[in-house]
Design a protein around this motif. Sequence first.
Motif, PDB file in Angstrom:
ATOM      1  N   MET A 212       0.854  -1.186   0.000  1.00 48.80           N
ATOM      2  CA  MET A 212       0.000   0.000   0.000  1.00 48.80           C
ATOM      3  C   MET A 212       0.884   1.228   0.000  1.00 48.80           C
ATOM      4  O   MET A 212       1.914   1.271   0.674  1.00 48.80           O
ATOM      5  CB  MET A 212      -0.918   0.007   1.225  1.00 48.80           C
ATOM      6  N   LEU A 213       0.491   2.244  -0.768  1.00 49.46           N
ATOM      7  CA  LEU A 213       1.179   3.530  -0.787  1.00 49.46           C
ATOM      8  C   LEU A 213       0.374   4.493   0.079  1.00 49.46           C
ATOM      9  O   LEU A 213      -0.777   4.797  -0.226  1.00 49.46           O
ATOM     10  CB  LEU A 213       1.280   4.043  -2.223  1.00 49.46           C
ATOM     11  N   LEU A 214       0.976   4.964   1.163  1.00 51.16           N
ATOM     12  CA  LEU A 214       0.254   5.761   2.147  1.00 51.16           C
ATOM     13  C   LEU A 214       1.010   7.054   2.426  1.00 51.16           C
ATOM     14  O   LEU A 214       2.171   7.023   2.853  1.00 51.16           O
ATOM     15  CB  LEU A 214       0.089   4.957   3.442  1.00 51.16           C
ATOM     16  N   SER A 215       0.369   8.177   2.167  1.00 42.38           N
ATOM     17  CA  SER A 215       0.987   9.464   2.463  1.00 42.38           C
ATOM     18  C   SER A 215       0.933   9.725   3.969  1.00 42.38           C
ATOM     19  O   SER A 215      -0.020   9.308   4.643  1.00 42.38           O
ATOM     20  CB  SER A 215       0.247  10.581   1.720  1.00 42.38           C
ATOM     21  N   PRO A 216       1.928  10.426   4.532  1.00 39.15           N
ATOM     22  CA  PRO A 216       1.917  10.687   5.978  1.00 39.15           C
ATOM     23  C   PRO A 216       0.709  11.487   6.453  1.00 39.15           C
ATOM     24  O   PRO A 216       0.329  11.382   7.621  1.00 39.15           O
ATOM     25  CB  PRO A 216       3.207  11.486   6.200  1.00 39.15           C
ATOM     26  N   ASP A 217       0.086  12.274   5.563  1.00 38.93           N
ATOM     27  CA  ASP A 217      -1.074  13.060   5.986  1.00 38.93           C
ATOM     28  C   ASP A 217      -2.384  12.294   5.859  1.00 38.93           C
ATOM     29  O   ASP A 217      -3.449  12.844   6.139  1.00 38.93           O
ATOM     30  CB  ASP A 217      -1.151  14.385   5.222  1.00 38.93           C
ATOM     31  N   ASP A 218      -2.321  11.032   5.432  1.00 45.35           N
ATOM     32  CA  ASP A 218      -3.509  10.177   5.353  1.00 45.35           C
ATOM     33  C   ASP A 218      -3.419   9.088   6.416  1.00 45.35           C
ATOM     34  O   ASP A 218      -2.379   8.902   7.053  1.00 45.35           O
ATOM     35  CB  ASP A 218      -3.629   9.545   3.967  1.00 45.35           C
ATOM     36  N   CYS A 219      -4.496   8.342   6.595  1.00 43.86           N
ATOM     37  CA  CYS A 219      -4.471   7.249   7.572  1.00 43.86           C
ATOM     38  C   CYS A 219      -5.537   6.214   7.232  1.00 43.86           C
ATOM     39  O   CYS A 219      -6.489   6.495   6.497  1.00 43.86           O
ATOM     40  CB  CYS A 219      -4.671   7.775   8.994  1.00 43.86           C
ATOM     41  N   LEU A 220      -5.336   5.002   7.781  1.00 41.68           N
ATOM     42  CA  LEU A 220      -6.291   3.911   7.603  1.00 41.68           C
ATOM     43  C   LEU A 220      -7.293   3.887   8.741  1.00 41.68           C
ATOM     44  O   LEU A 220      -6.963   4.244   9.876  1.00 41.68           O
ATOM     45  CB  LEU A 220      -5.557   2.574   7.545  1.00 41.68           C
ATOM     46  N   LEU A 221      -8.498   3.447   8.446  1.00 43.59           N
ATOM     47  CA  LEU A 221      -9.492   3.255   9.496  1.00 43.59           C
ATOM     48  C   LEU A 221      -9.212   1.927  10.202  1.00 43.59           C
ATOM     49  O   LEU A 221      -8.671   0.991   9.607  1.00 43.59           O
ATOM     50  CB  LEU A 221     -10.898   3.270   8.899  1.00 43.59           C
ATOM     51  N   PRO A 222      -9.570   1.806  11.469  1.00 41.06           N
ATOM     52  CA  PRO A 222      -9.241   0.609  12.258  1.00 41.06           C
ATOM     53  C   PRO A 222      -9.740  -0.686  11.618  1.00 41.06           C
ATOM     54  O   PRO A 222     -10.907  -0.790  11.228  1.00 41.06           O
ATOM     55  CB  PRO A 222      -9.940   0.865  13.595  1.00 41.06           C
TER      56      PRO A 222
END
Length: 304
Positions: free
Chosen positions: A88-98
């Motif tokens: 997964m490509l994840l930017s530091p200003d984004d996040c995943l839901l639990p």
Amino acid sequence: MTPAVDIIIPNYNYHRFLEECLASLARQPQVPIRILILDDGSTLQSDDYPASTGPGRIVLECFSYRCNRGHIYTYNEGLSLVRAEYYMLLSPDDCLLPGMLSVLRNALKENPTASFAFGPAYTGRDPSCPTGMLGVEGLSHLPRCRSSLISGDEFRKLLSSLWFNPVATPAVLVRTEAQRRAGGYRYTHPSSGDLEMWLRLSEVGPVVYIPTPVAFYRVHERSMQHGYRSSRFRECLHMARVYAGMGIAQGIAAQAQHITWTTQIHSAICVPPIIRELLRYASQPTWRRLIRALIHRISMTWKN
């Protein structure tokens, strides 16, 4: 422990968001994760990154580079480091839901031919109070209680019918094998590289859609995407270029229609009535222009 998912986090001066992003990954139970933080020449040094994120099933690796090489280069550098079955490509200003990472992974396990799985993503400035959602446009006909397998042709048709990209990057889990077949991100598409990647992956295999929101996509004044959208039609032109490169005429038409409507609305709101009349006359043949100008002049005289 072999990670099931590699998470690529490219960072350039976004360290103020990083703690919240890593905390969201710590709330993904039952999924062994390896986090790859690639510091692309930001002012934050590698020593400032946390040594771990908490749970033993999460491995954290940090890579720092002296100069900023751009996000496309950093994305491809991260892809070269991927060893897990999924990434997964994840930017530091984004996040995943639990718990949603396991949902995405299970969807790909259940559909072994699928190239990637994605779901809706909340949008806004703060995860605690989202103001919008991406990833529901054109998908209302699909079941809301279970995942759906979308063929590559249907997926490309869906994306090309919209003037924007509805698939948020933090809401996508990619099968590494499919990405290897599709290739890396292309430097010719700096603002629409994610759209181009989704289209290429859909040529490798079908796509799984999860109807439940899986991530939070942060929108703020310093985000990279905001910079592209603030330039008039820049993002639309880049998206049209993607569709042109892949020979998808419907996508080019959707972008052209959006530019046309936006221009007309902007003209109707911002241009004074006298200038609008002149522009309308200027687009017609000379004799019609003269006749309409004369009629307009006479009508204005009667009104006065």
